[in-house]
Design an enzyme around this catalytic site. Sequence first.
Site, short mmCIF file in Angstrom:
data_model
loop_
_atom_site.label_atom_id
_atom_site.label_comp_id
_atom_site.label_asym_id
_atom_site.label_seq_id
_atom_site.Cartn_x
_atom_site.Cartn_y
_atom_site.Cartn_z
N LYS A 114 1.07 -1.03 -0.04
CA LYS A 114 0.04 0.38 0.02
C LYS A 114 0.88 0.38 0.10
CE LYS A 114 -4.26 2.18 2.42
NZ LYS A 114 -4.52 2.12 4.02
N ASP A 126 -2.19 10.39 -6.41
CA ASP A 126 0.12 10.07 -6.92
C ASP A 126 0.11 8.49 -6.48
OD1 ASP A 126 -0.03 9.68 -3.58
OD2 ASP A 126 0.92 11.76 -3.71
N ARG A 184 -14.25 -6.80 -1.47
CA ARG A 184 -14.49 -5.90 -1.03
C ARG A 184 -16.43 -5.46 -1.30
NH1 ARG A 184 -10.85 -1.72 0.11
NH2 ARG A 184 -9.00 -2.44 -0.42
N ASP A 249 -16.73 0.61 -0.24
CA ASP A 249 -15.12 0.06 -0.94
C ASP A 249 -14.26 -0.27 0.42
OD1 ASP A 249 -16.27 3.20 -0.44
OD2 ASP A 249 -13.01 3.26 -0.76
P1 AMP Z 1 -9.17 5.50 1.38
O1 AMP Z 1 -10.34 6.15 1.66
O2 AMP Z 1 -8.36 5.20 1.30
O3 AMP Z 1 -10.03 3.90 1.33
O4 AMP Z 1 -9.53 5.43 -0.45
C1 AMP Z 1 -10.62 5.96 -1.80
C2 AMP Z 1 -10.00 5.42 -2.64
O5 AMP Z 1 -8.76 6.23 -3.14
C3 AMP Z 1 -9.93 4.87 -3.38
O6 AMP Z 1 -9.65 3.56 -4.10
C4 AMP Z 1 -8.20 4.51 -2.98
O7 AMP Z 1 -6.69 3.75 -4.20
C5 AMP Z 1 -7.98 5.94 -3.36
N1 AMP Z 1 -6.67 6.66 -2.98
C6 AMP Z 1 -6.89 6.87 -1.81
N2 AMP Z 1 -5.39 7.34 -1.91
C7 AMP Z 1 -5.07 7.61 -2.34
C8 AMP Z 1 -3.81 7.61 -3.48
N3 AMP Z 1 -2.99 8.94 -2.75
N4 AMP Z 1 -3.47 7.92 -4.86
C9 AMP Z 1 -4.48 7.58 -5.52
N5 AMP Z 1 -5.98 6.64 -5.36
C10 AMP Z 1 -5.37 7.17 -3.63
MG MG Z 2 -10.31 2.25 0.93
#
Ligand code: AMP
Ligand code: MG
Length: 483
Positions: A114, A126, A184, A249
């Site tokens: 991750k 990013d 998920r 998700d």
């Molecule tokens: P999360 O809120 O961390 O569960 O992420 C929600 C979505 O945003 C998922 O599809 C993650 O893969 C994407 N995501 C979160 N942070 C990043 C990042 N820094 N770069 C690219 N995708 C991200």
């Molecule tokens: Mg997530």
Amino acid sequence: MDTALSGWPFDNSYARLPDRFYARLAPTPVTEPKLVKINRPLARQLGLDPDVLASPEGVAMLAGNRVAEGSDPIALAYAGHQFGNFVPQLGDGRAVLLGEVVDTGGVRRDIQLKGSGPTPFSRRGDGRAALGPVLREYIISEAMYALGIPTTRSLAAVMTGDPVIRENVMPGAVLTRVASSHIRVGTFQFFAARGDREALKLLADHVIARHYPEAASYRDLYDRIIARQAGLVAHWLGVGFIHGVMNTDNVSIAGETIDYGPCAFMDAYHPETVFSSIDQTGRYAYGKQPQIAGWNLARLGEAMMPLFNDDPDKALAEANESLSKYGETFHAVYLAVLRQKLGLTTVEDGDAALAQSFLKLLTDNGTDHTLAFRGLGDGTARTLFEEPAAFDAWEAAWRARLANEPVDEATRRAAMAATNPLYIPRNHKVEEALAAAIQDGDFEPFEALLAVLAQPNEERPGLEAYARPPEGPSGNYRTFCGT
Ligand code: AMP
Ligand code: MG
């Protein structure tokens, strides 16, 4: 890229599903991999040699600079409801699944990086992770494991040598996450939204084979996922855990706690507690979690409906019938959790009311959740109340109830100490550990906190500061998503 790192017994069942389930890509290399932490007991559980993981080749792999032999890295496709709004394509935007290994207990587990760089699912992100959130996930997921709550695990953390830009410029890091799977609710939604019944069926078959081999039908699978999710949330409540971003998700089909972002443990008990800076309406407040889990499971039911019945009306009726059992299941497990926390081994009609009146007492007095239950077991609870009279009245009712219990005092106290943790990842201790690591490169507080939390119920001299709530009110504490 060098691909030779032997000793990883990968068997990648998800990567054998059709191409539309993922994007095939390797992690993006980083400038200067530096090991922060290896979870040695977990490595051994996975049949991996921790010394190999900690070697320069191992660290290069944990940073995404080399791909181990047998690994078939993929970023998974999924969709999801984020704060109630459906997003048809999310996916692993900053993670890759290296592959699956069957652990020493015969359980198949995902090994995922991750923060491993951009993927076709990154949207505007990013693809990277900052050190702070990586350490937070490491600490809290391992604490949850020690508390006996189903969760993904943390196998390793490495620094990348590359800065990431968030509110500030932060050191970049990669977490190696281990999960029963990364499937998920949003994975089902991804295919449902595309009307791809064939993929839904393949996914459900994969889930049954992997997580619910006893499931007799897709309906039965749904019932079992509901039951696991109900149990999970009931156990979260028992330890005062707030996930913070229960989007669909971020809900694991296997029933594990997953995607530790702005999560936190509550100090003073209050059902409306929210720490996440992005949760402005309190959608994911502590006490709302059971209801939100039900809402998420309803979305899963909608996605799975085409598998239940070809007739949409009948399929809907079936989904609703399954979902209608969620509340009952949740309440049954939650009541069992509360009974255990109160030291009750038998069942009486008034138990739910007794437990609720204790929680009301904690709410009204702003009493620390963890210390209150621990204190019931060791006789120190009264000292936590500014006005002990209210506690005395409740305690009299509890004592009367205990009089009907078949177990003696010493046995009950031991059972309560084994159930009610003394050490949880207190926000101020987590912040202390993160700040030392980020600002001073000092990982001692992080290591010390991990060691405390690995035995949450075992009182040890010298650790008093870890058991104490923060000085003053913690109401202003905020957690950030950290993406
Ligand atoms: P999360 O809120 O961390 O569960 O992420 C929600 C979505 O945003 C998922 O599809 C993650 O893969 C994407 N995501 C979160 N942070 C990043 C990042 N820094 N770069 C690219 N995708 C991200
Ligand atoms: Mg997530």
